[in-house]
Design a protein around this motif. Structure first.
Motif, short mmCIF file in Angstrom:
data_model
loop_
_atom_site.label_atom_id
_atom_site.label_comp_id
_atom_site.label_asym_id
_atom_site.label_seq_id
_atom_site.Cartn_x
_atom_site.Cartn_y
_atom_site.Cartn_z
N LYS B 341 25.15 -13.41 -28.11
CA LYS B 341 25.04 -14.87 -28.03
C LYS B 341 26.32 -15.47 -27.46
O LYS B 341 26.28 -16.41 -26.66
N HIS B 342 27.46 -14.90 -27.87
CA HIS B 342 28.73 -15.43 -27.41
C HIS B 342 28.91 -15.23 -25.91
O HIS B 342 29.38 -16.11 -25.19
N VAL B 343 28.53 -14.06 -25.44
CA VAL B 343 28.71 -13.77 -24.02
C VAL B 343 27.86 -14.73 -23.18
O VAL B 343 28.27 -15.19 -22.11
N ALA B 344 26.69 -15.07 -23.69
CA ALA B 344 25.84 -16.03 -22.97
C ALA B 344 26.54 -17.39 -22.87
O ALA B 344 26.55 -18.03 -21.82
N GLU B 345 27.15 -17.80 -23.98
CA GLU B 345 27.87 -19.08 -23.95
C GLU B 345 29.03 -19.03 -22.96
O GLU B 345 29.26 -19.98 -22.21
N ASN B 346 29.74 -17.91 -22.95
CA ASN B 346 30.87 -17.79 -22.03
C ASN B 346 30.41 -17.78 -20.57
O ASN B 346 31.09 -18.33 -19.70
N ILE B 347 29.27 -17.18 -20.32
CA ILE B 347 28.77 -17.18 -18.94
C ILE B 347 28.37 -18.60 -18.52
O ILE B 347 28.67 -19.05 -17.42
N LYS B 348 27.73 -19.31 -19.44
CA LYS B 348 27.39 -20.71 -19.12
C LYS B 348 28.66 -21.50 -18.82
O LYS B 348 28.70 -22.30 -17.88
N ARG B 349 29.71 -21.27 -19.62
CA ARG B 349 30.98 -21.97 -19.40
C ARG B 349 31.55 -21.61 -18.03
O ARG B 349 32.03 -22.49 -17.31
N ALA B 350 31.50 -20.32 -17.70
CA ALA B 350 32.05 -19.90 -16.41
C ALA B 350 31.32 -20.60 -15.27
O ALA B 350 31.94 -21.13 -14.35
N VAL B 351 29.99 -20.62 -15.38
CA VAL B 351 29.19 -21.24 -14.32
C VAL B 351 29.53 -22.72 -14.19
O VAL B 351 29.60 -23.28 -13.09
N GLU B 352 29.79 -23.36 -15.33
CA GLU B 352 30.11 -24.79 -15.30
C GLU B 352 31.58 -25.05 -15.02
O GLU B 352 32.03 -26.20 -15.06
N GLY B 353 32.37 -23.99 -14.79
CA GLY B 353 33.79 -24.15 -14.50
C GLY B 353 34.63 -24.44 -15.72
O GLY B 353 35.76 -24.93 -15.62
#
Lengths: 453, 453
Positions: B341-353
């Motif tokens: 779940k955490h990695v998904a949040e981090n990927i969303k953050r990366a995509v959003e800059g």
């Protein structure tokens, strides 16, 4: 009612060879016939030795649902030991019978042998490729759990393969499914495969359209479900076509290979072919040294014994039993069940020195399912189809399953499948490893001492 | 909270290479980590490509119950496609990943390859024979459904073989079961095998006494369940011994062969050996070209990325994650779930800059079961055992199973097993046939075009 006569006429019950011990009844096969015979001998003063090459009784009428991922293998089978666990006069042996020696009254199996006073042969049928054994490789039958799991695995894998290849995969027949034989099993398989594609797979794949899967049902005869009334046959055909199954009648399969099938000269590319075109008697019947009919069955007398041997009964699919009108009973579960119970009664009579009784089949009707809410049924003169027949089919099959556990699981599986539109038993599992040498399964040092006493 | 810094420090989120298309997240592995990552990316504007070599997610904590015939394979596994069927941005691919090319950002699998913008490696662990790969043949591990079915088949077959041989069979170790490794899996297996013999098999066999089956649990260390508080370990050992399991600690296995095992110089004849002594990282980790720890794990930064690559996350058992106290998180399902779940949040953050966030594990406690009404649990400072711990264990495992269907089936299986004292999944089924050439499963003509776009 048969009268007591001389032994030469074969109508005299046979007392146990040695009156000091209980007579030994050997039953070959734990299917509907054999298992019911064993259970009905519960209170008889005999020892029962039940041999089967599988450790489970299989509810074959639902096998196609395991093949099409609707039910688990565990749901429709019961360990034979479990079924007879409370019956102290039954010994169960896992083993493949290799021959019957009527002369010495011995049954030999891989791992041992056993003497009998009475023998019940209930070894059933196997898939018949009608002289084309090489077709087995490409077109598995549907007689064992292994067959069903092979089918299931194959069906699931072709969808995965198609998804891997994407849209271009259709030309190679990856999503073309051919079912050969439009008897009950063939009709059920064809309907179920079409339903999986339409209702289950369609939501699971992204790059292919599973509803474009073709399902062909072929039969060499002029109609589907030939055992049924012509009007019902016709209704079943229409139902299948409404579901999207392509039904081809008078279709002779001429070749089956890796790429597909050849039917009436036409080439159909298909990666999946299921063989439901016929069965033949277990090869074990040949070791009885009597003449068999065209399907490899053993003719039996009215009391279910072989004409040639007063101690050997043959029941179930393997028996060719003509009723009083000269009709041969079909290979259906209810026939086997009733014969199993009857043979147990006749053995009890023999032990007690009473004359044996003739078997007569009480036909409660028959039914076949085509798909969700579609089935046909014949109960006496009452012939009907549709939702009512389907509900009757569900009810009867639940009722005749052996064991409360199986009933509960199957009922639950159906609720998921028919209400939830899911087939959840969709696992592709690598087969268990066979460990070389770890267990030398059939060669036991004391294998020759396996009498049931 | 990590601050946004330069790319060289590795703390800067990576925008997609080409802003016209959605970034592609490739997830390797559909276990607890990978599947939870995929599900948590449901509303993210990314395409997810989830690869697994099996078509199912497996609830590994209950695998031992499949191995000991309490549950069906279908009960504890869900087809991955089924789990994510409603999630249109996920494409599932059945295939074994062969290598990861971080240079070109490509994952290669049998049948194709796929480019990634972000990669989540959640490939898990495999059985570790500590330099004795030849032991695998005799002593299967317990990591896959195949392993479990191999174990089950073997356990059922030795009882059948013993029944065939009769009383003399004990000397050869036919009914001696050795479990190597007294971690959670080993303890559960040993307890369950003993229970089968005592409660289930005892009523099924006529010529052998299944309660005379010996179950040995060996461990090289000084106590069982080393991950737990010492007092609970001791309680577990006593519980096992009360059940009749012979626990041997400080026991080094020196040899395993067809006939048995050698432990601290002593020879124990045993036809069944189960290996639960350790795991090591998937060999896939080696293709990442970074240094691995002794268990083959990949060290990760607090945000779960590899130190060497800003686009590659490693989660679950395969990740070596040190928390703030310098402790390495254990290979447990809850860790993998939370990391997914955490990695998904981090990927969303990366995509959003946005800057990535550090992972921290919320330890809700742990528990292990020993047998019916026997378990131990540690929840924070609260340590307890017995019936309460066992009920908690049942409840938590039901709760975390994926899918309502699985929960229903497992619950039913437990009712039969624990109330009815039955293990009904006791079928010996021949493995499905692998059809030569019928389906050239991995070699697809368009296999090179399998990008997720």
């Amino acid at each position: 009612m048969p009268q007591e006569t001389t032994s030469e006429r074969g109508d005299v019950p046979i007392p146990p060879a040695d009156s000091k011990r209980r007579p030994c009844v050997v039953i070959i096969g734990g299917g509907f016939g054999g298992l019911n015979a064993a259970r009905a001998l519960k209170r008889a003063s005999v020892d029962v030795f039940l041999i089967d090459r599988h450790n489970h009784h299989l509810f074959q009428p639902l096998l196609y649902q395991v093949a099409t991922a609707g039910l688990s293998a565990d749901d429709i089978a019961s360990p034979i030991r479990e079924v007879v666990r409370r019956q102290q006069n039954v010994q169960v042996m896992l083993g493949e019978v290799t021959s019957i020696d009527r002369e010495s009254r011995v049954v030999r199996y891989e791992g041992g042998e056993v003497n009998y006073d009475y023998l019940v042969v209930a070894a059933g049928m196997q898939t018949n490729y009608f002289g084309n054994p090489q077709w087995e490789e490409q077109a598995p039958g549907l007689k064992t759990l292994r067959d069903a799991l092979t089918c299931r695995r194959h069906i699931l894998e072709v969808f995965e393969q198609a998804e891997r290849e994407g849209e271009g995969s259709e030309g190679r027949g990856l999503l073309t499914f051919v079912v050969v034989g439009a008897g009950a099993t063939g009709v059920e398989m064809a309907g179920a495969i079409r339903e999986i594609a339409y209702q289950v797979m369609v939501k699971d794949f992204r790059r292919i359209d599973p509803t474009r899967a073709r399902v062909l049902l072929l039969d060499a005869g002029p109609r589907v479900l030939t055992g049924y009334d012509e009007e019902l046959s016709e209704r079943a055909r229409r139902d299948l076509e409404k579901m999207g199954v392509e039904v081809r009648l008078n279709a002779m399969v001429e070749a089956i290979d890796e790429e597909g099938v050849t039917v009436n000269g036409e080439r159909i590319l298909a990666k999946t072919v299921v063989w439901a075109a016929g069965v033949k008697g277990s090869p074990l019947a040949e070791t009885l040294n009597v003449e068999l009919d065209r399907m490899g069955r053993v003719s039996v007398r009215p009391d279910l014994r072989m004409p040639e041997d007063d101690r050997v009964f043959v029941i179930g699919d393997l028996a060719r039993f003509e009723n009083e009108d000269g009709e041969v009973l079909p290979g259906l579960a209810p026939v086997a069940v009733q014969q199993g119970k009857h043979v147990a009664e006749n053995i009890k009579r023999a032990v007690e020195g009473k004359p044996l009784e003739a078997f007569s089949y009480w036909d409660r009707g028959k039914m076949a399912t085509i798909g969700r809410a579609r089935a046909i049924a014949e109960i006496g003169d009452w012939k009907f189809g549709g939702l009512l027949a389907w509900l009757a089919w569900l009810f009867v099959h639940l009722l005749f399953l052996i064991g409360f556990r199986n009933r509960a699981y199957v009922l639950m599986g159906w609720i998921f499948a028919y209400v939830g539109m899911r087939r959840s038993a969709r696992l592709i599992v690598d087969p268990p490893k066979e460990r070389a040498g770890a267990l030398n399964f059939w060669q036991s040092p004391r294998a020759d001492e396996v009498h049931a006493e």
